[in-house]
Design a protein around this motif. Structure first.
Motif, short mmCIF file in Angstrom:
data_model
loop_
_atom_site.label_atom_id
_atom_site.label_comp_id
_atom_site.label_asym_id
_atom_site.label_seq_id
_atom_site.Cartn_x
_atom_site.Cartn_y
_atom_site.Cartn_z
N SER A 1 -10.51 8.03 -2.98
CA SER A 1 -9.50 7.00 -3.24
C SER A 1 -10.13 5.63 -3.17
CB SER A 1 -8.36 7.09 -2.20
OG SER A 1 -7.75 8.36 -2.26
N PRO A 2 -9.57 4.68 -3.91
CA PRO A 2 -10.11 3.30 -3.87
C PRO A 2 -9.93 2.69 -2.49
CG PRO A 2 -8.00 3.36 -5.01
CD PRO A 2 -8.39 4.78 -4.76
N GLN A 3 -10.86 1.88 -2.08
CA GLN A 3 -10.79 1.24 -0.77
C GLN A 3 -9.98 -0.04 -0.84
OE1 GLN A 3 -12.11 2.90 1.90
NE2 GLN A 3 -12.39 4.50 0.35
N ALA B 1 0.83 -1.21 0.00
CA ALA B 1 0.00 0.00 0.00
C ALA B 1 0.86 1.25 0.00
CB ALA B 1 -0.93 0.00 1.21
N ARG C 1 -3.20 7.25 -7.14
CA ARG C 1 -3.46 5.94 -7.75
C ARG C 1 -2.42 5.63 -8.82
NH1 ARG C 1 -8.93 7.67 -7.14
NH2 ARG C 1 -9.11 8.33 -9.33
N GLU D 1 -9.98 10.43 1.20
CA GLU D 1 -10.29 9.01 1.36
C GLU D 1 -11.56 8.67 0.59
OE1 GLU D 1 -10.30 5.65 4.86
OE2 GLU D 1 -10.62 7.77 5.40
N ALA E 1 -1.12 -2.18 -4.74
CA ALA E 1 -2.52 -2.17 -5.16
C ALA E 1 -3.36 -1.09 -4.48
CB ALA E 1 -3.15 -3.54 -4.90
N ASP E 2 -2.95 -0.67 -3.28
CA ASP E 2 -3.82 0.17 -2.47
C ASP E 2 -3.22 1.54 -2.20
OD1 ASP E 2 -5.68 -1.91 -2.23
OD2 ASP E 2 -4.61 -2.73 -0.50
N VAL E 3 -4.10 2.52 -2.04
CA VAL E 3 -3.77 3.82 -1.46
C VAL E 3 -4.51 3.90 -0.15
CG1 VAL E 3 -3.92 6.32 -1.71
CG2 VAL E 3 -3.47 4.89 -3.73
N ALA E 4 -3.78 3.97 0.95
CA ALA E 4 -4.39 3.93 2.28
C ALA E 4 -4.21 5.28 2.96
CB ALA E 4 -3.76 2.82 3.11
N ALA F 1 0.83 4.72 -7.05
CA ALA F 1 0.75 3.38 -6.46
C ALA F 1 0.95 2.32 -7.52
CB ALA F 1 -0.59 3.20 -5.74
#
Length: 408
Positions: free
Chosen positions: A406-408, A352, A379, A403, A388-391, A382
């Motif tokens: 952004s993708p979960q 992440a 994104r 948030e 795979a993730d943006v946290a 990343a």
């Protein structure tokens, strides 16, 4: 100092010229860009600054991504650190430790020679070499006989000695030989330099080039620095390749007299400026990108503040409780303006990209479009970094809004 000039540039003209000169006029792609575009981008900048901080990714990879989008970092490694004819970059002291186009090696020989004389080199390194000439010669001979070596691979690296970041004798000898041009970086393992004789790394076609006089080399570096900046003050041009004051002033005067540079006045700038007459002057330029702390667009903090009204300082070495924004804080360039900063970290184990802080500049009228663009940029980053993730790990309304985008 530049002579008074009738040519006037507005502050917005100067900003657009600076962005275009630094390669932010290129269209960015979501697809992985091929190496020729990356190489062209590096040549426009003139160098990539190296740094050991790796909380996100090594700093020299980031400026190319900021300008052209995703590209294969292995391609850059192959051109900078792999053996063979494909090498296009070499490492030396420029702005700081930097990767430069390989044909610039002759332009750095004046600095190598002066390092032997004790000028422009860390005093402790030169003093060590002066006091231990036989040891330095033995290290050089070992590399000549046995091939590329890191400091830890030397037959006699020696006990740690001296205040040079805890460098041991072998490392100090190698750094002296690197600074004086006797050895250069053959490759890197992680961030550890592996040294070899310069003539075994740099192609013969470059090594055989005549060595320019100090004045000619410095004049050409002044020209290249001015070209990379587009429009800049004397101090900014000198800072680009860390050139000596008096010789830079002489070079600037000669370049202006010959028409290679033009003396100009820029709205709001207290100091006279120099313009590359060939610089692009776009009527509109609106790039969006996250920037490395070591990006040439922002590494001169006073210039960044003057052009973008953006005050930026590194906080790597500031105790955590005293930091204003975070450890690895990247300026966010949005539609040609620096409008925010983001504290990022790559969690490789979790796969992440962590957002530890988001901070908008005061006076930003509409935050929603900026945050949407930032979410997209995160994104993209990343994906380029292979996670795979943006946290979002920050608190506050900006982080909450980001948030949601952004993708979960």
């Amino acid at each position: 100092m530049a002579a008074p000039s009738d040519q006037q540039l507005s502050a917005s003209d100067a900003r657009r010229i600076a962005l275009a000169a630094q390669g932010f006029d290129a269209a960015r792609s979501a697809a992985t860009s091929r190496w020729p575009l990356a190489e062209t981008t590096i040549r426009r900048m003139g160098l990539l600054q190296l740094d050991s901080v790796n909380v996100l990714v090594r700093s020299h990879y980031l400026p190319v991504f900021s300008r052209i989008g995703a590209y294969a970092r292995t391609d850059l490694d192959a051109r900078a650190f792999a053996a063979g004819r494909g090498r296009r970059l070499f490492e030396y002291w420029a702005h700081e430790a930097s990767l430069l186009p390989i044909e610039m090696q002759p332009l750095m020989r004046w600095r190598m020679r002066r390092a032997e004389e004790g000028a422009g080199i860390y005093g402790g390194v030169h003093r060590f070499a002066a006091e231990n000439p036989a040891y330095v010669a033995a290290v050089l001979d070992e590399i000549a006989r046995h091939g590329a070596r890191s400091a830890s691979e030397l037959d006699d690296p020696g006990a740690r000695s001296g205040p040079w970041w805890g460098w041991h004798k072998g490392k100090t000898a190698l750094e002296y030989l690197f600074w004086t041009g006797k050895v250069t970086t053959a490759s890197r393992r992680g961030f550890e330099r592996v040294y070899d004789l310069t003539e075994r790394v740099i192609p013969a076609a470059v090594m055989d080039q005549p060595t320019p006089s100090d004045a000619d080399a410095i004049r050409e570096l002044v020209r290249l620095g001015a070209k990379a900046l587009g429009v800049a003050t004397e101090i900014e041009i000198r800072d680009y390749f860390r050139l000596p004051v008096a010789e830079t002033r002489v070079a600037l005067a000669e370049l202006v007299e010959s028409g290679v540079l033009e003396a100009v006045a820029v709205e709001g700038w207290r100091q006279p400026a120099y313009l590359d007459p060939q610089a692009l002057r776009p009527e509109r330029i609106t790039p969006t990108a996250l920037l490395s702390p070591f990006d040439p667009l922002v590494w001169n903090r006073e210039r960044a503040e003057r052009i973008f009204a953006f005050r930026y300082r590194l906080e790597f070495y500031t105790p955590g409780h005293k930091r204003s924004f975070g450890y690895f804080v990247m300026p966010f360039l949005y539609r040609g303006q620096l409008v925010a900063r983001v504290d990022l970290k790559l969690d490789r184990k979790a796969g992440a990209l962590l957002v530890l802080g988001v901070f908008a500049e005061a006076g930003l009228r509409r935050q929603e479009p900026m945050l949407a663009a930032l979410a997209l940029e995160l994104r993209r980053m990343a994906g380029w970094l292979g996670v795979a993730d943006v946290a979002i790990r920050a608190e506050g309304p900006l982080s909450a809004a980001l948030e949601g985008l952004s993708p979960q």
